[in-house]
Structure formats: structure tokens, C-alpha cells
Design a protein around this motif. Structure first.
Motif, PDB file in Angstrom:
ATOM      1  N   PRO A 140       6.446  -7.957 -13.057  1.00  0.00           N
ATOM      2  CA  PRO A 140       5.591  -7.338 -12.035  1.00  0.00           C
ATOM      3  C   PRO A 140       4.961  -6.056 -12.564  1.00  0.00           C
ATOM      4  O   PRO A 140       5.626  -5.258 -13.224  1.00  0.00           O
ATOM      5  CB  PRO A 140       6.568  -7.055 -10.895  1.00  0.00           C
ATOM      6  N   HIS A 141       3.681  -5.884 -12.250  1.00  0.00           N
ATOM      7  CA  HIS A 141       2.969  -4.678 -12.638  1.00  0.00           C
ATOM      8  C   HIS A 141       2.487  -3.882 -11.432  1.00  0.00           C
ATOM      9  O   HIS A 141       2.209  -2.680 -11.554  1.00  0.00           O
ATOM     10  CB  HIS A 141       1.756  -5.020 -13.504  1.00  0.00           C
ATOM     11  N   ALA A 142       2.338  -4.537 -10.299  1.00  0.00           N
ATOM     12  CA  ALA A 142       1.757  -3.867  -9.138  1.00  0.00           C
ATOM     13  C   ALA A 142       2.234  -4.532  -7.855  1.00  0.00           C
ATOM     14  O   ALA A 142       2.727  -5.667  -7.855  1.00  0.00           O
ATOM     15  CB  ALA A 142       0.227  -3.899  -9.209  1.00  0.00           C
ATOM     16  N   ILE A 143       2.072  -3.810  -6.760  1.00  0.00           N
ATOM     17  CA  ILE A 143       2.346  -4.302  -5.408  1.00  0.00           C
ATOM     18  C   ILE A 143       1.058  -4.172  -4.606  1.00  0.00           C
ATOM     19  O   ILE A 143       0.359  -3.157  -4.691  1.00  0.00           O
ATOM     20  CB  ILE A 143       3.463  -3.487  -4.723  1.00  0.00           C
ATOM     21  N   GLU A 161       5.355   5.299   2.608  1.00  0.00           N
ATOM     22  CA  GLU A 161       6.041   6.227   1.707  1.00  0.00           C
ATOM     23  C   GLU A 161       7.220   5.546   1.032  1.00  0.00           C
ATOM     24  O   GLU A 161       7.457   5.722  -0.173  1.00  0.00           O
ATOM     25  CB  GLU A 161       6.515   7.451   2.480  1.00  0.00           C
ATOM     26  N   ALA A 162       7.966   4.732   1.787  1.00  0.00           N
ATOM     27  CA  ALA A 162       9.107   4.030   1.199  1.00  0.00           C
ATOM     28  C   ALA A 162       8.648   3.036   0.140  1.00  0.00           C
ATOM     29  O   ALA A 162       9.273   2.912  -0.930  1.00  0.00           O
ATOM     30  CB  ALA A 162       9.896   3.315   2.294  1.00  0.00           C
ATOM     31  N   LEU A 163       7.557   2.321   0.411  1.00  0.00           N
ATOM     32  CA  LEU A 163       7.029   1.386  -0.577  1.00  0.00           C
ATOM     33  C   LEU A 163       6.515   2.121  -1.809  1.00  0.00           C
ATOM     34  O   LEU A 163       6.697   1.659  -2.942  1.00  0.00           O
ATOM     35  CB  LEU A 163       5.908   0.555   0.049  1.00  0.00           C
ATOM     36  N   PHE A 166       9.444   3.241  -3.880  1.00  0.00           N
ATOM     37  CA  PHE A 166       9.990   2.086  -4.591  1.00  0.00           C
ATOM     38  C   PHE A 166       9.107   1.727  -5.779  1.00  0.00           C
ATOM     39  O   PHE A 166       9.605   1.468  -6.885  1.00  0.00           O
ATOM     40  CB  PHE A 166      10.118   0.900  -3.639  1.00  0.00           C
ATOM     41  N   ALA A 167       7.792   1.697  -5.562  1.00  0.00           N
ATOM     42  CA  ALA A 167       6.871   1.347  -6.650  1.00  0.00           C
ATOM     43  C   ALA A 167       7.009   2.332  -7.804  1.00  0.00           C
ATOM     44  O   ALA A 167       7.065   1.928  -8.976  1.00  0.00           O
ATOM     45  CB  ALA A 167       5.436   1.315  -6.130  1.00  0.00           C
ATOM     46  N   LEU A 172       5.555   0.615 -10.917  1.00  0.00           N
ATOM     47  CA  LEU A 172       4.550  -0.312 -10.422  1.00  0.00           C
ATOM     48  C   LEU A 172       3.430   0.440  -9.716  1.00  0.00           C
ATOM     49  O   LEU A 172       3.655   1.454  -9.054  1.00  0.00           O
ATOM     50  CB  LEU A 172       5.173  -1.309  -9.437  1.00  0.00           C
ATOM     51  N   GLY A 173       2.211  -0.078  -9.822  1.00  0.00           N
ATOM     52  CA  GLY A 173       1.112   0.447  -9.033  1.00  0.00           C
ATOM     53  C   GLY A 173       1.200  -0.062  -7.599  1.00  0.00           C
ATOM     54  O   GLY A 173       1.811  -1.105  -7.334  1.00  0.00           O
TER      55      GLY A 173
END
Length: 339
Positions: A140-143, A161-163, A166-167, A172-173
Motif C-alpha cells: 500500500p502507498h496511499a489511502i 484526524e485518526a485516519l 494512521f496514514a 501512506l498518503g
């Protein structure tokens, strides 16, 4: 012929008069492509709106906005985590794979605290943690998240903010598909900054909300803007009279027209919801309603000249817009209540 009461899609709504006025005002000679005075204003206007430095680039479609932004985060051998019903998976005709040169979409389902096509850190972790860190598996590189989601659910500032945290913890972007960003912002209280949170990029939708042919790629790392400019040209989205796209976006930002339009659409959706609370599949947090209705009930509504899309075998989707008539919304709510 009896005029239909339109609830098919906010895409079907007309262009707002102030957008037409802005395009007419832009109808004079200026530099071509994005060298005009109006395009030059976008960075500053978006920086003011979001309260942090960013770059804003016009494109003609939300699909292009999503893909150009994601291409800054994901290499062709990588993957983008998204919900299994995300627009980039279901409704963009393979464009992410095309623009990202084969990068994979990695699909999350509801669960792990997520619902209504919204992602959670726990759900993403459950998907990506089993992936081995070797060349045989896509990394994985991004969400990518959607604000408001494909079921009209709005991410709260705390959830974003939580996501984002985590990223960042996973390198992760974080991209936001904001086709109905304005409706989410209106639901959350009217702050663009809160509705976007600390995402890395945003596809800011204007067409559904009163624009004609302009969406914006907002990059919160302005250094990425030059990369996107080259890819925008290569992807066929550098229009030679870009001032007309910039004019639309600036007209929508002027006086917070984008927010006023969204508030009107959201209010109409809430009016309809008041007549069908016990039938709603999801809470109404933007301008879409997903309503449990049998085939016979849907036929009865269409006989009353309401236009909408079926949603599977036993439900329908209704979408309000910036120009939805209060009388039409009220009539639909009452018609559903009377079924």
C-alpha cells in the motif's frame, strides 16, 4: 407533458447563474492554458479557505482530479486502499489504473467500526497488516476516502484526524474524493478546514454543486503541483482556455456560494427524510437518501412524477441539489410517508 420532480442526481442540476455571470465576465482575451489572471488566483483563494498553504489546479472532471492526485502518492507497483464501493473502484471506468499505470486498488469492506462506506484505521489495518513486506505482494502507498461517502455519510474531523495519524504512522498518503465535499462541510458546520482535516490532497467537487465543467485538485503539499501540472497536460486535461474553468471555481468560492448551495441541498434532503425515517438505510448526512422501497412503491412514486434511481431490488436513491424546490422535497417526503 407533466414535468418530473428531479431527484436523480445533483449532476442533473443546472449551472448556477453566478457561475454563468463569471464565465461571461471572463470572456475577454488573456493568456492561454493556466497562464491567465484567474487561474493565478486559485492558490491564494484555496490557501485562505483551508487555512494552510496549498495549490489549486482546475480539471474538467472529478475522475481526473482523483487520479491526478493519487498519482502523486502511488507508484505503478503500489496500491491505493479504498472502500469496496468507492467511486474510484466502482464508477471511474478503470481510470485509476490507467492514470497510475497499473497501480492496484486495495478494497476494504464495512466492518471494524466502519459503516456507510467509510473507512477506519482498524479496517485498513486488517486489510494491509497481513501483506508481507516483499516484492511478491503489492504494497500500500496511499489511502483514499470519500467526503461525503458513497452512502452520504460524512467523516467527522476526529475521524479524519485518526485516519491521517494512521496514514502517517504507516508512511501512506491520504487523499479525499470530495465530489460532495461541500455537502459534508455544510453538515459538519460549514468549515472547509474541518471537513478536509489534515489530508494530503483533495478532489474538490464543484460541478454537482452548481458548477458547469470545473473541479479542483487541491494539493496541500504545493511542491506536488508542478508534478500534477505535467501529468494534467499528459492526461489531456490542460484546457487551452483555462480561465473559464478558473472563473467557475472562483465564482463558487466567492461569498461562500459553494457552502450556501450545499446547505440548500442538505436542507431539502432533511425535509424528505422527515417523511421516511423508518425506511432510511443510512443516516442522512449530506444530500443523498437511500430508502427502502418495494418495486410497487417505486412505481407509485414514479406515477406521481418523481424521478430517481433504483438501488438494488428493494431500495431507491434520491439526491437533492442546489436548485431543489422546497415544494418538491416536501411533496416527496409526504408521498413516501403516505405509501
Amino acid at each position: 407533458m407533466t414535468q418530473m420532480k428531479p431527484f436523480l442526481s445533483d449532476n442533473a442540476a443546472p449551472v448556477h447563474p453566478k457561475v454563468w455571470e463569471a464565465m461571461r465576465a471572463a470572456d475577454s482575451a488573456d493568456s492561454p492554458y493556466d497562464g491567465d489572471a484567474l487561474s493565478a488566483e486559485l492558490d491564494e483563494r484555496f490557501t485562505d479557505l483551508f487555512g494552510r498553504e496549498c495549490a489549486g489546479l482546475w480539471v474538467a472532471t472529478g475522475t481526473a482530479a482523483n487520479c491526478l492526485a493519487l498519482a502523486t502518492m502511488c507508484q505503478p507497483h503500489g496500491g491505493v486502499v479504498c472502500h469496496e464501493e468507492a467511486h474510484i473502484e466502482v464508477d471511474e471506468g478503470g481510470a485509476p489504473g490507467f492514470y497510475l499505470h497499473g497501480a492496484k486498488l486495495m478494497l476494504c469492506a464495512d466492518g471494524h467500526g466502519s459503516e456507510g462506506a467509510k473507512l477506519t484505521p482498524e479496517g485498513i489495518a486488517a486489510l494491509i497488516d497481513p501483506i508481507r513486506d516483499d516484492v511478491h505482494q503489492v504494497q500500500p502507498h496511499a489511502i483514499a476516502i470519500t467526503q461525503a461517502s458513497e452512502y452520504g455519510r460524512s467523516y467527522s474531523p476526529d475521524q479524519i484526524e485518526a485516519l491521517s495519524a494512521f496514514a502517517r504512522s504507516r508512511g501512506l498518503g491520504l487523499h479525499m474524493d470530495g465530489a460532495r465535499f461541500a455537502n459534508a462541510a455544510a453538515f459538519l458546520g460549514g468549515s472547509a478546514k474541518d471537513a478536509a482535516g489534515p489530508v494530503d490532497s483533495l478532489a474538490f467537487g464543484f460541478i454537482k454543486n452548481g458548477g458547469m465543467s470545473a473541479e479542483a485538485v487541491v494539493l496541500f503539499d504545493p511542491e506536488q503541483a508542478n508534478l500534477v501540472k505535467y501529468r494534467r497536460k499528459r492526461g489531456g486535461h490542460l484546457q487551452c482556455k483555462g480561465r473559464y474553468l478558473a472563473a467557475q471555481i472562483l465564482a463558487m468560492l466567492e461569498g461562500d456560494l459553494w457552502l450556501a448551495n450545499a446547505r440548500h441541498a442538505n436542507a431539502a434532503a432533511q425535509d424528505i427524510a422527515s417523511g421516511c425515517r423508518d425506511r432510511l438505510m443510512h443516516p442522512v448526512e449530506a444530500n443523498e437518501l437511500f430508502v427502502r422501497l418495494s418495486q410497487a412503491e417505486r412505481e407509485a412514486l414514479r406515477a406521481q412524477h418523481f424521478a430517481f434511481y433504483d438501488w438494488g431490488e428493494d431500495a431507491a436513491r434520491f439526491v437533492t441539489a442546489w436548485d431543489t424546490r422546497a415544494d418538491d422535497a416536501s411533496a416527496l417526503g409526504k408521498a413516501i410517508a403516505n405509501l
